[in-house]
Every structure is written in C-alpha cells, then in structure tokens.
Design a protein around this motif. Sequence first.
Motif, PDB file in Angstrom:
ATOM      1  N   HIS A  90       2.282  -1.143  -6.992  1.00  0.00           N
ATOM      2  CA  HIS A  90       1.724  -2.477  -6.847  1.00  0.00           C
ATOM      3  C   HIS A  90       0.960  -2.772  -5.643  1.00  0.00           C
ATOM      4  CE1 HIS A  90       3.146  -4.702 -10.303  1.00  0.00           C
ATOM      5  NE2 HIS A  90       4.468  -4.383 -10.258  1.00  0.00           N
ATOM      6  N   ILE A  91       1.661  -2.349  -4.662  1.00  0.00           N
ATOM      7  CA  ILE A  91       0.708  -2.401  -3.217  1.00  0.00           C
ATOM      8  C   ILE A  91      -0.483  -1.756  -3.147  1.00  0.00           C
ATOM      9  CG2 ILE A  91       1.110  -1.612  -0.910  1.00  0.00           C
ATOM     10  CD1 ILE A  91       4.115  -2.182  -1.226  1.00  0.00           C
ATOM     11  N   TYR A  92      -0.616  -0.363  -3.786  1.00  0.00           N
ATOM     12  CA  TYR A  92      -1.770   0.463  -4.004  1.00  0.00           C
ATOM     13  C   TYR A  92      -2.727   0.091  -4.791  1.00  0.00           C
ATOM     14  CZ  TYR A  92       0.159   3.680  -0.399  1.00  0.00           C
ATOM     15  OH  TYR A  92       0.839   4.317   0.707  1.00  0.00           O
ATOM     16  N   ALA A  93      -2.560  -0.740  -5.429  1.00  0.00           N
ATOM     17  CA  ALA A  93      -3.409  -1.454  -6.385  1.00  0.00           C
ATOM     18  C   ALA A  93      -4.451  -2.060  -5.675  1.00  0.00           C
ATOM     19  CB  ALA A  93      -2.872  -2.548  -7.288  1.00  0.00           C
ATOM     20  N   ASN A  94      -4.276  -2.543  -4.343  1.00  0.00           N
ATOM     21  CA  ASN A  94      -5.122  -2.980  -3.637  1.00  0.00           C
ATOM     22  C   ASN A  94      -6.227  -1.846  -3.079  1.00  0.00           C
ATOM     23  OD1 ASN A  94      -4.796  -6.028  -2.654  1.00  0.00           O
ATOM     24  ND2 ASN A  94      -2.477  -5.087  -2.631  1.00  0.00           N
ATOM     25  N   PHE A  95      -5.870  -1.092  -2.908  1.00  0.00           N
ATOM     26  CA  PHE A  95      -6.761   0.153  -2.598  1.00  0.00           C
ATOM     27  C   PHE A  95      -7.726   0.680  -3.757  1.00  0.00           C
ATOM     28  CE2 PHE A  95      -3.405   0.411   0.365  1.00  0.00           C
ATOM     29  CZ  PHE A  95      -3.963   0.757   1.664  1.00  0.00           C
ATOM     30  N   LEU A  96      -7.555   0.345  -4.780  1.00  0.00           N
ATOM     31  CA  LEU A  96      -8.582   0.035  -5.881  1.00  0.00           C
ATOM     32  C   LEU A  96      -9.632  -0.587  -5.745  1.00  0.00           C
ATOM     33  CD1 LEU A  96      -6.001   0.595  -8.896  1.00  0.00           C
ATOM     34  CD2 LEU A  96      -7.485   2.613  -7.887  1.00  0.00           C
ATOM     35  N   ILE A  97      -9.542  -1.681  -5.146  1.00  0.00           N
ATOM     36  CA  ILE A  97     -10.631  -2.387  -4.790  1.00  0.00           C
ATOM     37  C   ILE A  97     -11.361  -2.477  -3.531  1.00  0.00           C
ATOM     38  CG2 ILE A  97     -10.068  -4.536  -6.125  1.00  0.00           C
ATOM     39  CD1 ILE A  97      -8.483  -5.817  -3.817  1.00  0.00           C
ATOM     40  N   ASN A  98     -10.491  -1.709  -2.487  1.00  0.00           N
ATOM     41  CA  ASN A  98     -11.061  -1.237  -1.202  1.00  0.00           C
ATOM     42  C   ASN A  98     -10.570  -0.321  -0.748  1.00  0.00           C
ATOM     43  OD1 ASN A  98     -11.910  -1.240   1.382  1.00  0.00           O
ATOM     44  ND2 ASN A  98     -12.581  -3.286   1.514  1.00  0.00           N
ATOM     45  N   ASN A  99     -11.062   0.848  -0.587  1.00  0.00           N
ATOM     46  CA  ASN A  99     -10.553   2.271  -0.284  1.00  0.00           C
ATOM     47  C   ASN A  99     -10.370   2.457   1.241  1.00  0.00           C
ATOM     48  OD1 ASN A  99     -12.858   4.112  -2.514  1.00  0.00           O
ATOM     49  ND2 ASN A  99     -10.929   2.958  -2.892  1.00  0.00           N
ATOM     50  N   GLU A 100     -10.795   1.328   2.110  1.00  0.00           N
ATOM     51  CA  GLU A 100     -10.617   1.291   3.424  1.00  0.00           C
ATOM     52  C   GLU A 100     -10.300  -0.014   3.921  1.00  0.00           C
ATOM     53  OE1 GLU A 100     -14.421   2.789   4.880  1.00  0.00           O
ATOM     54  OE2 GLU A 100     -14.381   4.470   3.559  1.00  0.00           O
ATOM     55  N   ILE A 101      -8.754   0.015   3.598  1.00  0.00           N
ATOM     56  CA  ILE A 101      -8.174  -1.359   4.180  1.00  0.00           C
ATOM     57  C   ILE A 101      -7.712  -1.119   5.572  1.00  0.00           C
ATOM     58  CG2 ILE A 101      -6.113  -2.828   3.922  1.00  0.00           C
ATOM     59  CD1 ILE A 101      -6.280  -2.579   1.124  1.00  0.00           C
ATOM     60  N   ALA A 102      -8.023  -2.007   6.538  1.00  0.00           N
ATOM     61  CA  ALA A 102      -8.017  -1.808   8.179  1.00  0.00           C
ATOM     62  C   ALA A 102      -6.246  -1.864   8.253  1.00  0.00           C
ATOM     63  CB  ALA A 102      -8.657  -3.050   8.813  1.00  0.00           C
ATOM     64  N   SER A 103      -5.650  -1.023   8.894  1.00  0.00           N
ATOM     65  CA  SER A 103      -4.348  -0.940   9.388  1.00  0.00           C
ATOM     66  C   SER A 103      -4.245  -1.432  10.824  1.00  0.00           C
ATOM     67  CB  SER A 103      -3.690   0.284   9.378  1.00  0.00           C
ATOM     68  OG  SER A 103      -3.865   0.911   7.997  1.00  0.00           O
ATOM     69  N   PRO A 104      -3.122  -2.033  11.183  1.00  0.00           N
ATOM     70  CA  PRO A 104      -1.921  -2.093  10.445  1.00  0.00           C
ATOM     71  C   PRO A 104      -2.039  -3.315   9.520  1.00  0.00           C
ATOM     72  CG  PRO A 104      -1.448  -2.844  12.814  1.00  0.00           C
ATOM     73  CD  PRO A 104      -2.887  -2.224  12.780  1.00  0.00           C
ATOM     74  N   PHE A 105      -1.273  -3.279   8.483  1.00  0.00           N
ATOM     75  CA  PHE A 105      -1.305  -4.535   7.605  1.00  0.00           C
ATOM     76  C   PHE A 105       0.146  -5.023   7.270  1.00  0.00           C
ATOM     77  CE2 PHE A 105      -2.000  -0.701   4.881  1.00  0.00           C
ATOM     78  CZ  PHE A 105      -1.410  -0.955   3.762  1.00  0.00           C
ATOM     79  N   ILE A 106       0.062  -6.321   6.649  1.00  0.00           N
ATOM     80  CA  ILE A 106       1.399  -6.982   6.413  1.00  0.00           C
ATOM     81  C   ILE A 106       1.159  -7.128   4.611  1.00  0.00           C
ATOM     82  CG2 ILE A 106       2.775  -9.092   6.223  1.00  0.00           C
ATOM     83  CD1 ILE A 106       1.995  -9.475   9.361  1.00  0.00           C
ATOM     84  N   CYS A 107       2.083  -6.845   3.938  1.00  0.00           N
ATOM     85  CA  CYS A 107       2.080  -6.707   2.674  1.00  0.00           C
ATOM     86  C   CYS A 107       3.272  -7.562   1.932  1.00  0.00           C
ATOM     87  CB  CYS A 107       2.140  -5.414   1.999  1.00  0.00           C
ATOM     88  SG  CYS A 107       1.780  -5.400   0.098  1.00  0.00           S
ATOM     89  N   LEU A 108       2.998  -8.812   1.310  1.00  0.00           N
ATOM     90  CA  LEU A 108       3.807  -9.394   0.520  1.00  0.00           C
ATOM     91  C   LEU A 108       3.865  -9.023  -1.117  1.00  0.00           C
ATOM     92  CD1 LEU A 108       5.865 -11.782   0.254  1.00  0.00           C
ATOM     93  CD2 LEU A 108       3.575 -13.247  -0.077  1.00  0.00           C
TER      94      LEU A 108
END
Length: 336
Positions: free
Chosen positions: A118-136
Amino acid sequence: MDDKLILAVETSCDETSAAVIGAGPRILSNIVASQVDWHKKFGGVVPEIASRKHLELIEPVIDEAISEAGIEYKDLDAVAATRGPGLVGALLVGFAAAKGLAYSLGLPFIGVNHVAGHIYANFLINNEIASPFICLTVSGGHTDLLYFDRPGSYRFLGRTRDDAAGEAFDKIARFLELGYPGGPEIEKMAKTGDANAIELPRALVGEEGYDFSFSGLKTAVINYVHNASQRGEDVNKNDLAASFQQAVVDSLTARLEKAVMDFKAESILLAGGVAANQVLRNKVELIAKSADLEYYVPPLNLCTDNAAMIGAAAYYRYADADFDNLDIGVKADLSM
Ligand code: KG4
Ligand code: ZN
C-alpha cells in the motif's frame, strides 16, 4: 535498474489481481478482478468464497496481465506475491501460483508484505519522493503512522489499539444497512449530510503518542441509533454518515498533524483503501500545504487492493537482490 520486468500477484482478501511492473517502477499492466458482488450479500468477505474465487480467477488474471503488458512469460525477471497479512486461504492461492511460476521459469521469488505494498503504491506515481517522510496507512486491516528515513528504513510512530479505520467504516455501514464495502457507501451518504449534526468522540486526540482508537466511536454511533429508536425518532442516516466520517478523519489527521510537528520530514504519504476517501485526502493535503511539505496519495484504483502496489514494493526488493526461498510460506498476521 535496466528494464527489469516483475510479475506481481495479490490475493490477500477479495480482489484477484496480477500486474507487470517495469523499471521506475512503472505499471505495464494491472488487472484487478473484484469479487465484491459475491461477498456483498453476506455484508462482508466470506473467506471460503474468497479462496474459491481466487482459484477460479488466478490463471486468467495472470495471463491477462502478461498479455496486456505486451510481453511473454519468458521476458520476466522476477515473480512476486503478497505473503501477508490477509486471509490465509486467499493468500495461499496467489502465493502458490506465483511460486510455481518462479520455479518453472527459474526466476527469483519475492514474498511481499501487503501493507508495505500500500505504501509503495505512492512510488508508482512518483519515483523520487523526498525523504524523510511520514506515512499514514489506513486500510480495512491496518491503521499505522510510520516515519521513514528513506524507502525501506522506517519506524512505527503509532497504530490502532482496536479497530482499523476501514473496519470501522465497514462495521458502521453494515449496522446502518448501507452495504459492503462500507467506506464508499458511507462517503456517498455523507455527501448530502451535515458533518456537524451529531456529536461523536475523537478518541486519544490530545493525548500522548500517536496511537488511534475507533471502537469507542463505533459504540457511540450504535448508542445514538438505539437511543433515537427508543425515543421513537428517525435517524437521519446522511447526517450520521457525515458525522461519523468526519470523526474518523479528525482522529486520523490529528495524530498526523502531531507527528508533522514533532518530526522533521520532507513529505507526507497517504496509503491504503481508506485513502480513497476524498474528505481524508483533502484534509491531509491541507496539512501538507500548511507545513510546506510534499504530499503524495495514489489515485483511487491504486489505493484499494491491487497487484501493481505489490510489484512496486517488490521492485525495491529486487534492486537490493532481497529474494525469498521457495520454501517460504504465507503468514496471515505478517507484520511490517
Ligand atoms: O486497502 P484495502 O483495499 O484492503 C485492505 O488491505 O484492508 O482497504 C479496504 C478498506 C475497506 O474497509 C473499505 O471500506 C475502505 O478501505 N474504503 C474506504 C473508501 N474506499 C474503500 N473507506 C472510506 N472511504 C472510501 N472512499
Ligand atoms: Zn489492502
């Protein structure tokens, strides 16, 4: 990673799904066969029916994923499947099919955690998400708040102490006889209701830590309906749906806001089936905007269960050559 092709399979609950993921990660195909019509009349997922439907659907769904991707089985570089958490009989069908393919094709196998998917679904829309990140992460089985230093390295900030947020939606929808799955039905009803009409609790808000609790809210809704019927009053289901939805969203986002204040992050990610809820999406977007953080949420079809998200998580495991032996089993209560 050059154009590596990963076949991913997801059968943890009531969707039979297969996807092909290419470099990026990006989606080449994502077939989802929903069994919802078979479970609807029972007001929830019937595990025995789910397993049987998965058995019927798994081969054609995988075949369709391969052909829609415009590839052949021999082009694949790895096979992945959801290992858990989920219904054990349902998980077994996809896991066994995927392991069988990996064995016969001589490919590495990756058993994926569904919640990580579920969390990695986000990387399908953007391969370069800036870290650190908070995930709900909010689904039918999970409500987790996580802090990631980078993809793959995380710690739990909080989790639900009782029901998951989606479970609360489903239980209240069933109680109000709104149908299954409950989240979309409640959201639909709530559109024409007043979210301030009925006062409902927001558990743990303002307290220490980042945990969630929804069982008190569920009881409050049930008591409200019982009290009204004892007084011979009609319940406005639209108002009740809207007030309930708002209470869930407030409870979720209060903890998220606290985490955003307490931890240094670059981005906020929302994930899981309940992330399909527009009221929640809007509120999280607002929180990200006012904290000047990037905000990511998958499109609706990638929020609810699908194999592409499993392929996205597997993609990062493949890059690290983090493979599983074929003697690995499914785990109904697999934790992250
Ligand atoms: O992630 P998911 O597809 O399956 C699990 O891993 O559990 O989540 C399913 C949950 C169900 O509880 C469903 O009612 C909820 O997500 N859901 C929603 C919405 N769409 C699905 N909840 C609130 N609003 C929605 N629009
Ligand atoms: Zn899920």
